[in-house]
Design an enzyme around this catalytic site. Structure first.
Site, PDB file in Angstrom:
ATOM      1  N   ARG A   8     -12.126 -10.546  -4.948  1.00 36.09           N
ATOM      2  CA  ARG A   8     -10.846  -9.852  -4.950  1.00 36.09           C
ATOM      3  C   ARG A   8     -10.794  -8.736  -5.968  1.00 36.09           C
ATOM      4  NH1 ARG A   8      -7.455 -14.387  -2.887  1.00 36.09           N
ATOM      5  NH2 ARG A   8      -5.341 -13.700  -3.095  1.00 36.09           N
ATOM      6  N   ARG A  66       3.904 -23.549   0.178  1.00 33.77           N
ATOM      7  CA  ARG A  66       3.320 -23.159  -1.108  1.00 33.77           C
ATOM      8  C   ARG A  66       4.360 -22.648  -2.088  1.00 33.77           C
ATOM      9  NH1 ARG A  66      -1.873 -19.644   0.457  1.00 33.77           N
ATOM     10  NH2 ARG A  66      -1.133 -18.431  -1.322  1.00 33.77           N
ATOM     11  N   LYS A 103      -6.268 -14.694   6.770  1.00 34.56           N
ATOM     12  CA  LYS A 103      -7.625 -15.061   6.336  1.00 34.56           C
ATOM     13  C   LYS A 103      -7.876 -16.552   6.564  1.00 34.56           C
ATOM     14  CE  LYS A 103      -6.925 -13.687   2.071  1.00 34.56           C
ATOM     15  NZ  LYS A 103      -5.534 -13.189   2.139  1.00 34.56           N
ATOM     16  N   ARG A 156       5.438 -19.658   6.659  1.00 39.54           N
ATOM     17  CA  ARG A 156       4.220 -20.475   6.691  1.00 39.54           C
ATOM     18  C   ARG A 156       4.458 -21.906   6.212  1.00 39.54           C
ATOM     19  NH1 ARG A 156      -0.796 -18.278   3.592  1.00 39.54           N
ATOM     20  NH2 ARG A 156       0.755 -17.976   1.963  1.00 39.54           N
ATOM     21  N   ARG A 160       1.934 -10.420  -5.438  1.00 36.62           N
ATOM     22  CA  ARG A 160       0.620 -10.653  -4.800  1.00 36.62           C
ATOM     23  C   ARG A 160       0.187  -9.412  -4.031  1.00 36.62           C
ATOM     24  NH1 ARG A 160       2.209 -15.950  -1.796  1.00 36.62           N
ATOM     25  NH2 ARG A 160       0.290 -15.634  -0.609  1.00 36.62           N
TER      26      ARG A 160
HETATM   27  P1  AP5 Z   1      -2.710 -17.322   6.595  1.00 36.04           P
HETATM   28  O1  AP5 Z   1      -3.875 -17.475   7.472  1.00 36.04           O
HETATM   29  O2  AP5 Z   1      -2.242 -18.488   5.807  1.00 36.04           O
HETATM   30  O3  AP5 Z   1      -2.895 -16.029   5.654  1.00 36.04           O
HETATM   31  P2  AP5 Z   1      -3.872 -15.766   4.422  1.00 36.04           P
HETATM   32  O4  AP5 Z   1      -4.472 -14.417   4.621  1.00 36.04           O
HETATM   33  O5  AP5 Z   1      -4.763 -16.917   4.209  1.00 36.04           O
HETATM   34  O6  AP5 Z   1      -2.784 -15.616   3.278  1.00 36.04           O
HETATM   35  P3  AP5 Z   1      -2.717 -16.260   1.826  1.00 36.04           P
HETATM   36  O7  AP5 Z   1      -1.268 -16.201   1.420  1.00 36.04           O
HETATM   37  O8  AP5 Z   1      -3.398 -17.575   1.775  1.00 36.04           O
HETATM   38  O9  AP5 Z   1      -3.516 -15.207   1.005  1.00 36.04           O
HETATM   39  P4  AP5 Z   1      -3.491 -14.974  -0.490  1.00 36.04           P
HETATM   40  O10 AP5 Z   1      -4.647 -14.099  -0.616  1.00 36.04           O
HETATM   41  O11 AP5 Z   1      -2.220 -14.460  -1.049  1.00 36.04           O
HETATM   42  O12 AP5 Z   1      -3.569 -16.455  -1.114  1.00 36.04           O
HETATM   43  P5  AP5 Z   1      -4.761 -17.278  -1.731  1.00 36.04           P
HETATM   44  O13 AP5 Z   1      -4.525 -18.695  -1.423  1.00 36.04           O
HETATM   45  O14 AP5 Z   1      -6.052 -16.679  -1.354  1.00 36.04           O
HETATM   46  O15 AP5 Z   1      -1.489 -16.781   7.515  1.00 36.04           O
HETATM   47  C1  AP5 Z   1      -0.184 -16.619   6.991  1.00 36.04           C
HETATM   48  C2  AP5 Z   1       0.868 -17.105   8.008  1.00 36.04           C
HETATM   49  O16 AP5 Z   1       0.896 -16.233   9.124  1.00 36.04           O
HETATM   50  C3  AP5 Z   1       0.583 -18.506   8.577  1.00 36.04           C
HETATM   51  O17 AP5 Z   1       1.810 -19.183   8.746  1.00 36.04           O
HETATM   52  C4  AP5 Z   1      -0.090 -18.226   9.935  1.00 36.04           C
HETATM   53  O18 AP5 Z   1       0.199 -19.253  10.871  1.00 36.04           O
HETATM   54  C5  AP5 Z   1       0.534 -16.905  10.340  1.00 36.04           C
HETATM   55  N1  AP5 Z   1      -0.399 -16.013  11.048  1.00 36.04           N
HETATM   56  C6  AP5 Z   1      -1.733 -15.835  10.810  1.00 36.04           C
HETATM   57  N2  AP5 Z   1      -2.251 -14.892  11.631  1.00 36.04           N
HETATM   58  C7  AP5 Z   1      -1.215 -14.443  12.388  1.00 36.04           C
HETATM   59  C8  AP5 Z   1      -1.109 -13.459  13.431  1.00 36.04           C
HETATM   60  N3  AP5 Z   1      -2.173 -12.738  13.837  1.00 36.04           N
HETATM   61  N4  AP5 Z   1       0.113 -13.260  13.992  1.00 36.04           N
HETATM   62  C9  AP5 Z   1       1.205 -13.993  13.574  1.00 36.04           C
HETATM   63  N5  AP5 Z   1       1.157 -14.927  12.611  1.00 36.04           N
HETATM   64  C10 AP5 Z   1      -0.032 -15.160  12.012  1.00 36.04           C
HETATM   65  O19 AP5 Z   1      -4.554 -17.039  -3.275  1.00 36.04           O
HETATM   66  C11 AP5 Z   1      -3.440 -17.576  -3.950  1.00 36.04           C
HETATM   67  C12 AP5 Z   1      -3.502 -17.234  -5.425  1.00 36.04           C
HETATM   68  O20 AP5 Z   1      -4.685 -17.829  -6.008  1.00 36.04           O
HETATM   69  C13 AP5 Z   1      -3.636 -15.735  -5.769  1.00 36.04           C
HETATM   70  O21 AP5 Z   1      -2.383 -15.122  -5.818  1.00 36.04           O
HETATM   71  C14 AP5 Z   1      -4.339 -15.802  -7.135  1.00 36.04           C
HETATM   72  O22 AP5 Z   1      -3.423 -16.127  -8.145  1.00 36.04           O
HETATM   73  C15 AP5 Z   1      -5.284 -16.958  -6.965  1.00 36.04           C
HETATM   74  N6  AP5 Z   1      -6.619 -16.551  -6.467  1.00 36.04           N
HETATM   75  C16 AP5 Z   1      -7.219 -16.932  -5.290  1.00 36.04           C
HETATM   76  N7  AP5 Z   1      -8.431 -16.369  -5.146  1.00 36.04           N
HETATM   77  C17 AP5 Z   1      -8.613 -15.592  -6.246  1.00 36.04           C
HETATM   78  C18 AP5 Z   1      -9.667 -14.728  -6.668  1.00 36.04           C
HETATM   79  N8  AP5 Z   1     -10.775 -14.551  -5.934  1.00 36.04           N
HETATM   80  N9  AP5 Z   1      -9.520 -14.080  -7.845  1.00 36.04           N
HETATM   81  C19 AP5 Z   1      -8.414 -14.253  -8.623  1.00 36.04           C
HETATM   82  N10 AP5 Z   1      -7.364 -15.044  -8.267  1.00 36.04           N
HETATM   83  C20 AP5 Z   1      -7.472 -15.702  -7.094  1.00 36.04           C
HETATM   84 MG    MG Z   2      -5.033 -18.350   2.693  1.00 38.62          MG
END
Ligand code: AP5
Ligand code: MG
Ligand code: ZN
Length: 216
Positions: A88, A161, A13, A127, A172
């Site tokens: 979410r 992270r 994402k 990552r 997660r």
């Molecule tokens: P990356 O692009 O970083 O993936 P991402 O989908 O952004 O993954 P996240 O871990 O950020 O998602 P998340 O939903 O768990 O975390 P968030 O910060 O939103 O890609 C991952 C890796 O793969 C990178 O190294 C990249 O280079 C590589 N890659 C990408 N595409 C690729 C491909 N096609 N092929 C190969 N490699 C690839 O949330 C964190 C925490 O915050 C949650 O757990 C929760 O506690 C809280 N939170 C956030 N939003 C909310 C909400 N709306 N409601 C409640 N709690 C929330």
């Molecule tokens: Mg992310």
């Protein structure tokens, strides 16, 4: 254009959001990034969210709805935004609908990035992110052109992270399946859902999304 990027942790994402923000002049609104900034700054919200995030659970709907509702009012969002990691839960999706109606804005598309669970653990484990500009990298799939130097800003400090460990990734993923997957049906019914194959490489995923947007 106002978009949502939907997908499990590690689906790409953030990676795709940064590419789309650049190609379409959209503002990336990542609730995860905003919450991490709040934790780092030690704000009231950060203090409330810290432990929940470290456990890999979702923070309360009220907190994230409040953050997004305020942020969408900022002038830079007027020309379009890209929600990364929000909504979410069904409650967040319903609140977003209300907020957009109130503010006289509309949602153009919801892009679902599909990736198998086994692949996600490896993506998250490898990552790392530029500490200066936030550009995302991967030990195997996306290394900087020169080792230790960010392609985008030349920075040489990187961070990993705290919630990117195997145990937290599992909770997660569990949270995603239990609380976020129902949104696929919700947006499917609204006719706004576009699903792409997130198992392919970064460029191919980007191409699929651009094709879906071109068809809008
Ligand atoms: P990356 O692009 O970083 O993936 P991402 O989908 O952004 O993954 P996240 O871990 O950020 O998602 P998340 O939903 O768990 O975390 P968030 O910060 O939103 O890609 C991952 C890796 O793969 C990178 O190294 C990249 O280079 C590589 N890659 C990408 N595409 C690729 C491909 N096609 N092929 C190969 N490699 C690839 O949330 C964190 C925490 O915050 C949650 O757990 C929760 O506690 C809280 N939170 C956030 N939003 C909310 C909400 N709306 N409601 C409640 N709690 C929330
Ligand atoms: Mg992310
Ligand atoms: Zn950088």
């Amino acid at each position: 254009m106002n978009l949502i990027l939907l997908g499990p942790p590690g689906a790409g994402k953030g990676t795709q959001a940064r590419m789309l923000a650049e190609s379409h002049g959209l503002v990336q609104l990542s609730t995860g990034d905003m919450l991490r900034a709040a934790v780092a700054a030690g704000t009231e919200i950060g203090i409330q969210a810290k432990e929940t995030m470290e456990r890999g659970e979702l923070v309360s709907d009220d907190i994230v709805i409040g953050i997004i509702s305020e942020r969408i009012d900022d002038p830079d969002c007027a020309d379009g935004f890209l929600l990364d990691g929000f909504p979410r839960t069904l409650a967040q999706a319903e609140a977003l609908d209300e907020i957009l109606t109130q503010k006289n804005k509309k949602l153009d598309a919801v892009i679902e990035i599909r990736v198998d669970d086994e692949q996600l653990v490896g993506r998250i484990a490898g990552r790392f992110t530029c500490a200066k500009c936030g550009e995302g990298y991967h030990d195997t799939f996306r290394r900087p052109e020169r080792d230790g130097i960010c392609d985008k800003c030349g920075g040489s400090e990187f961070s990993r992270r705290k919630d990117d460990n195997e145990e937290t990734v599992r909770s997660r993923l569990q949270a995603y399946h239990a609380q976020t997957v129902p949104l696929i049906g919700y947006y499917g019914e609204s006719g706004k859902l576009k699903s792409v194959d997130g198992m392919l490489d970064i460029e191919s995923v980007n191409r699929q999304i651009e094709e879906a947007l071109a068809g809008l």
